[in-house]
Design an enzyme around this catalytic site. Structure first.
Site, PDB file in Angstrom:
ATOM      1  N   ASP A 117       0.852  -1.190   0.000  1.00 10.30           N
ATOM      2  CA  ASP A 117       0.000   0.000   0.000  1.00 10.30           C
ATOM      3  C   ASP A 117       0.892   1.245   0.000  1.00 10.30           C
ATOM      4  O   ASP A 117       1.709   1.434   0.903  1.00 10.30           O
ATOM      5  CB  ASP A 117      -0.875  -0.044   1.270  1.00 10.30           C
ATOM      6  CG  ASP A 117      -1.915   1.076   1.308  1.00 10.30           C
ATOM      7  OD1 ASP A 117      -1.903   1.940   0.412  1.00 10.30           O
ATOM      8  OD2 ASP A 117      -2.723   1.068   2.261  1.00 10.30           O
ATOM      9  N   ASP A 160      -3.276   2.366  -5.786  1.00 11.01           N
ATOM     10  CA  ASP A 160      -2.079   2.378  -4.944  1.00 11.01           C
ATOM     11  C   ASP A 160      -1.966   1.164  -4.018  1.00 11.01           C
ATOM     12  O   ASP A 160      -1.230   1.202  -3.039  1.00 11.01           O
ATOM     13  CB  ASP A 160      -2.022   3.674  -4.122  1.00 11.01           C
ATOM     14  CG  ASP A 160      -3.054   3.708  -3.014  1.00 11.01           C
ATOM     15  OD1 ASP A 160      -4.177   3.245  -3.244  1.00 11.01           O
ATOM     16  OD2 ASP A 160      -2.732   4.189  -1.917  1.00 11.01           O
ATOM     17  N   GLU A 161      -2.684   0.091  -4.326  1.00 13.12           N
ATOM     18  CA  GLU A 161      -2.619  -1.101  -3.484  1.00 13.12           C
ATOM     19  C   GLU A 161      -2.614  -2.353  -4.348  1.00 13.12           C
ATOM     20  O   GLU A 161      -3.351  -2.421  -5.337  1.00 13.12           O
ATOM     21  CB  GLU A 161      -3.877  -1.227  -2.614  1.00 13.12           C
ATOM     22  CG  GLU A 161      -4.079  -0.200  -1.554  1.00 13.12           C
ATOM     23  CD  GLU A 161      -5.501  -0.308  -1.018  1.00 13.12           C
ATOM     24  OE1 GLU A 161      -5.750  -1.181  -0.186  1.00 13.12           O
ATOM     25  OE2 GLU A 161      -6.353   0.468  -1.481  1.00 13.12           O
TER      26      GLU A 161
HETATM   27 MG   LIG Z   1      -2.406   4.003   0.174  1.00 14.02          MG
END
Ligand SMILES: [Mg+2]
Length: 418
Positions: A9, A110-111
């Site tokens: 993350d 973003d993960e």
């Molecule tokens: Mg994040």
């Protein structure tokens, strides 16, 4: 087998990505000063999309208008969002993840989840591995991530949310009581505000209290479906698999089933033209070109015939595919027995650099896809009008080479049976 799953993350992704870019240019690091990503700083409109830790000290909140944030902190640096940059950074850190993990699921921009199940001989020390991935992303791309390690996606994700930034945390099943049960229920994945309020009202404040609560009692408080998932999650139960991304298509095909049979070449060619345009549009949208063009026809007795040609150069334009398909049809359909189905397939794909703007059948530039869809729909409608209630199946994308084979083999099998 015990599963081993990482959740990677990016820490304050939008802000970090902009900051890393500015640092590369020799500009101040947004992460170290009060700053945010927000819409239209000039017009003072738009909201805060992400903020730096120093901005948090001015009580600036994600989602509030940039104008409010500037009142709280007049020296706030506001950077506009840049989604092109974000998708480039997203791809870059996921590519690093893919260089380690056999299976990677993109969970958001973003993960991602990495499945390392069964890799203990390659990676004997999962924690060292997580540090290596994290440090490589920081070293090569200039931004930090948290890595959570667990035996399920849920636990990996919960773990990556522990202390930030630039950290590795584990939440193995044996660690659930110690590390997860003390947290407030609000921190459990997918437990929202209203569920939290209802649980708090009956005295359930921690994830541990939720885990130990009677399921039937919970059903009365937060509903059947909700309670089962929340209770399972609180106990660290989440069997959902890490799903790899859908494969790149190995071919594109499209076919038309006609209620009224087609007997003349002129009509058949008109259908081929519409099919060529529709199938190449899907391919162009993916930036692919094909070396192989195939045409399939079906007679009234459901017998299929296919004919294909390997080309010396890959093609992606409507006209190039149509010209090839027309020749194939002429060679294939000599007896002019009535046709019930016509199809085109494009296989043996390549993704070389796009060769400039392609003009379509309808003379529009590629980016005017909506107009082109309309034009195609008109063509298809005209065909429908001509052939009564012709069934037009459009835009079939074949996911694997196997499917291509299966599709055509399946149809040739049909031939044998009839
Ligand atoms: Mg994040």
């Amino acid at each position: 087998m015990k599963r081993l799953i990482f959740h990677v993350d990016v820490n304050s992704a939008f802000l970090s990505w902009e900051a890393a870019r500015r640092v590369r240019r020799g500009e101040p690091d947004l992460r170290l000063i009060p700053s945010c990503i927000g819409g239209s700083p000039e017009s003072r409109r738009g909201v805060v999309l992400a903020k730096s830790i120093p901005a948090k000290q001015f009580d600036i909140k994600t989602g509030e208008p940039v104008a409010f944030a500037l009142r709280k902190c007049p020296s706030l640096t506001v950077a506009p969002p840049d989604f092109k940059l974000y998708s480039a950074c997203s791809k870059a850190f996921k590519d690093i993840c893919r260089s380690y993990a056999p299976v990677v699921e993109e969970f958001s921009i973003d993960e991602c989840f990495l499945d390392f199940t069964g890799t203990q001989h390659i990676y004997p020390d999962p924690i060292a591995l997580a540090h290596e991935i994290k440090d490589r992303i920081r070293g090569e791309l200039g931004f930090t991530v948290n890595v959570g390690i667990g035996e399920s996606k849920l636990c990996a994700k919960m773990a990556s949310d522990f202390e930030k930034p630039d950290r590795v945390h584990t939440l193995f099943d044996a660690e659930i009581p110690e590390k997860m049960w003390k947290l407030p229920v609000r921190d459990l994945l997918f437990v929202g505000g209203s569920t939290t309020r209802k649980l708090n009202e009956v005295g359930i404040r921690t994830i541990g209290e939720l885990a130990k609560a009677d399921l039937n009692f919970l059903k009365g408080i937060i509903g059947n479906k909700n309670s089962l998932q929340a209770h399972n999650y609180a106990n660290g139960i989440d069997p959902s698999p890490v799903r790899a991304q859908p494969e790149e298509p190995k071919g594109y095909s499209n076919s038309v089933t006609l209620e009224d049979d087609v007997r003349d070449l002129e009509t058949a060619n008109a259908i081929l033209l519409a099919l060529s345009d529709s199938v190449t549009r899907h391919m162009r949208r993916d930036g692919a070109k094909a070396f192989n063009v195939g045409v399939t026809i079906r007679y009234l007795d459901f017998k299929n015939r296919s004919h294909q040609r390997q080309l010396s150069a890959a093609i992606d334009t409507t006209n190039a595919v149509y010209e090839t398909a027309k020749q194939l049809l002429a060679e294939l359909w000599k007896d002019r027995r009535p046709l019930r189905l016509m199809g085109i397939s494009l296989t043996n794909l390549t993704k070389e650099a796009a060769a400039g703007v392609q003009l379509s059948l309808f003379g529009e530039e590629e980016r005017l896809d909506d107009k082109r869809d309309e034009a195609l729909d008109k063509t298809v409608d005209a065909l429908r009008g001509k052939f009564g209630s012709a069934i037009v199946r459009r835009g079939t994308v074949m996911k694997t080479g196997l499917n291509v084979a299966r599709k055509f083999n399946g149809e040739s099998d049909l031939n044998k049976n009839h």
